[in-house]
Design a protein around this motif. Structure first.
Motif, PDB file in Angstrom:
ATOM      1  N   UNK A  41       0.802  -1.225   0.000  1.00  0.00           N
ATOM      2  CA  UNK A  41       0.000   0.000   0.000  1.00  0.00           C
ATOM      3  C   UNK A  41       0.834   1.274   0.000  1.00  0.00           C
ATOM      4  N   UNK A  42       2.115   1.202   0.340  1.00  0.00           N
ATOM      5  CA  UNK A  42       2.937   2.414   0.313  1.00  0.00           C
ATOM      6  C   UNK A  42       3.695   2.552  -1.007  1.00  0.00           C
ATOM      7  N   UNK A  80       6.214   8.940  -2.167  1.00  0.00           N
ATOM      8  CA  UNK A  80       7.572   9.450  -1.962  1.00  0.00           C
ATOM      9  C   UNK A  80       7.936   9.490  -0.482  1.00  0.00           C
ATOM     10  N   UNK A  81       7.036  10.015   0.328  1.00  0.00           N
ATOM     11  CA  UNK A  81       7.281  10.149   1.759  1.00  0.00           C
ATOM     12  C   UNK A  81       6.062   9.635   2.526  1.00  0.00           C
ATOM     13  N   UNK A  82       5.867   8.320   2.533  1.00  0.00           N
ATOM     14  CA  UNK A  82       4.657   7.766   3.153  1.00  0.00           C
ATOM     15  C   UNK A  82       4.632   7.933   4.663  1.00  0.00           C
ATOM     16  N   UNK A  83       3.461   8.256   5.162  1.00  0.00           N
ATOM     17  CA  UNK A  83       3.185   8.304   6.600  1.00  0.00           C
ATOM     18  C   UNK A  83       2.090   7.280   6.862  1.00  0.00           C
ATOM     19  N   UNK A  84       2.344   6.354   7.780  1.00  0.00           N
ATOM     20  CA  UNK A  84       1.501   5.166   7.942  1.00  0.00           C
ATOM     21  C   UNK A  84       0.911   5.128   9.345  1.00  0.00           C
ATOM     22  N   UNK A  85      -0.359   4.763   9.414  1.00  0.00           N
ATOM     23  CA  UNK A  85      -1.067   4.638  10.689  1.00  0.00           C
ATOM     24  C   UNK A  85      -1.905   3.372  10.672  1.00  0.00           C
ATOM     25  N   UNK A  86      -1.794   2.567  11.733  1.00  0.00           N
ATOM     26  CA  UNK A  86      -2.575   1.335  11.888  1.00  0.00           C
ATOM     27  C   UNK A  86      -3.515   1.524  13.066  1.00  0.00           C
ATOM     28  N   UNK A 139     -10.516  13.640   3.431  1.00  0.00           N
ATOM     29  CA  UNK A 139     -10.599  12.536   2.481  1.00  0.00           C
ATOM     30  C   UNK A 139     -10.682  11.190   3.196  1.00  0.00           C
ATOM     31  N   UNK A 140      -9.952  11.045   4.284  1.00  0.00           N
ATOM     32  CA  UNK A 140     -10.061   9.811   5.055  1.00  0.00           C
ATOM     33  C   UNK A 140     -11.458   9.669   5.658  1.00  0.00           C
ATOM     34  N   UNK A 141     -12.030  10.768   6.121  1.00  0.00           N
ATOM     35  CA  UNK A 141     -13.398  10.717   6.643  1.00  0.00           C
ATOM     36  C   UNK A 141     -14.361  10.253   5.552  1.00  0.00           C
ATOM     37  N   UNK A 187      -7.709  -4.285  11.409  1.00  0.00           N
ATOM     38  CA  UNK A 187      -7.277  -2.890  11.435  1.00  0.00           C
ATOM     39  C   UNK A 187      -7.644  -2.163  10.149  1.00  0.00           C
ATOM     40  N   UNK A 188      -7.586  -0.847  10.223  1.00  0.00           N
ATOM     41  CA  UNK A 188      -7.555   0.002   9.040  1.00  0.00           C
ATOM     42  C   UNK A 188      -6.154   0.577   8.940  1.00  0.00           C
ATOM     43  N   UNK A 189      -5.585   0.506   7.743  1.00  0.00           N
ATOM     44  CA  UNK A 189      -4.264   1.071   7.505  1.00  0.00           C
ATOM     45  C   UNK A 189      -4.416   2.336   6.677  1.00  0.00           C
ATOM     46  N   UNK A 190      -3.845   3.417   7.176  1.00  0.00           N
ATOM     47  CA  UNK A 190      -3.906   4.721   6.511  1.00  0.00           C
ATOM     48  C   UNK A 190      -2.513   5.086   6.006  1.00  0.00           C
TER      49      UNK A 190
END
Length: 294
Positions: A88-89, A93-99, A185-187, A208-211
């Protein structure tokens, strides 16, 4: 690489996946970076394969490429088995990830009584019990992942601070408007997922949801260069009535959200929707709207 070739990927050249922020260790990324492989869990494999019968929900899952069995020294096994999934990443270029783990119930339908009791205590010690959500991993680009103890210690109050911190990279790298855009957009995506889950018969425990969003100013400018109002946003309550903004989001690759981790998930015909998961989604939406309002 097509699906058939992906399933034959050379595990020998796979590397530890830098952006695995939660879950059991052992997730690897193949050399083209477009696919990850994770140790096989039969129940998770069955859930992915069963998703063909639920195309609406399947659209919120990573692409599943099948199973792979191959010798691999990286996992100290002569016959390691993996499931092959979309990375998913890839492309960021500069991914920020949240689980974020969804739901207050964390134990599976066949969990032993002692396991159930342990999971109840775990939920009570974390935000899962009261909010139906728990941050289980986070990584901002260029920084180490937040450790599990940090995640477990979050409270009903500090989880909002943690979410705000996750989105802070968007503001620091681009602008406050971009930060708000990403949250909105996530909402929108979570709301669409909620509508699907409300009409889908399944059970997902400890899923989980991965953002992922891109904290790259260069990519932000590339995506919005053809848009006259780069900082346009949906309406202030995050319900997404601005058609222009939604169309831009659909065309860009600045963010993504997918449901993941299905080792304790089941398709459950004739049993109705998953109220535990639905309650967690409502809790997540409330939390994100609180962060957006700050």
């Amino acid at each position: 690489m097509d699906v058939q070739n992906k399933s034959r990927a050379n595990v020998e050249t796979a590397q530890a996946f830098e952006y695995q922020v939660a879950g059991h260790p052992g997730v690897l990324v193949v050399e083209d970076n477009a696919m990850i492989i994770k140790p096989l869990n039969k129940r998770e494999q069955e859930f992915y394969e069963g998703a063909n019968g639920a195309p609406e929900f399947k659209s919120f899952m990573p692409v599943y490429y099948g199973m792979l069995q191959q010798s691999n020294d990286n996992v100290n096994s002569e016959n390691a088995e993996f499931i092959c999934l979309e990375n998913l990443v890839h492309g960021f270029d500069k991914p920020c990830v949240l689980d974020i783990k969804i739901g207050s119930r964390l134990w599976d339908i066949d969990a032993a009584p002692e396991k159930q009791a342990a999971m109840v205590k775990k939920g009570q010690r974390t935000t899962s019990g009261k909010l139906g959500i728990a941050v289980t991993g986070m990584k901002l680009h260029g920084q180490p992942s937040e450790d599990r103890e940090w995640c477990r210690d979050l409270t009903e109050v500090t989880i909002l601070d943690a979410l705000a911190y996750y989105f802070s990279a968007a503001e620091k790298s681009v602008s406050k408007e971009y930060r708000d855009y990403v949250i909105r957009q996530f909402i929108l995506e979570i709301t669409e997922l909620l509508q699907v889950v409300e009409r889908t018969e399944l059970r997902m425990y400890s899923s989980s949801l991965l953002f992922v969003y891109d904290a790259s100013k260069t990519r932000y400018e590339q995506v919005f260069s053809s848009t006259s109002n780069a900082s346009s946003a949906t309406n202030e309550d995050g319900n997404g009535d601005n058609d222009e903004d939604q169309s831009v989001a659909a065309d860009c690759s600045l963010l993504d959200m997918k449901a993941i981790d299905f080792a304790h998930s089941h398709w459950t015909p004739d049993q109705g929707p998953d109220q535990n998961y639905i309650s967690g989604i409502h809790g997540l939406l409330e939390s994100l709207r609180s962060v957006l309002a700050k």
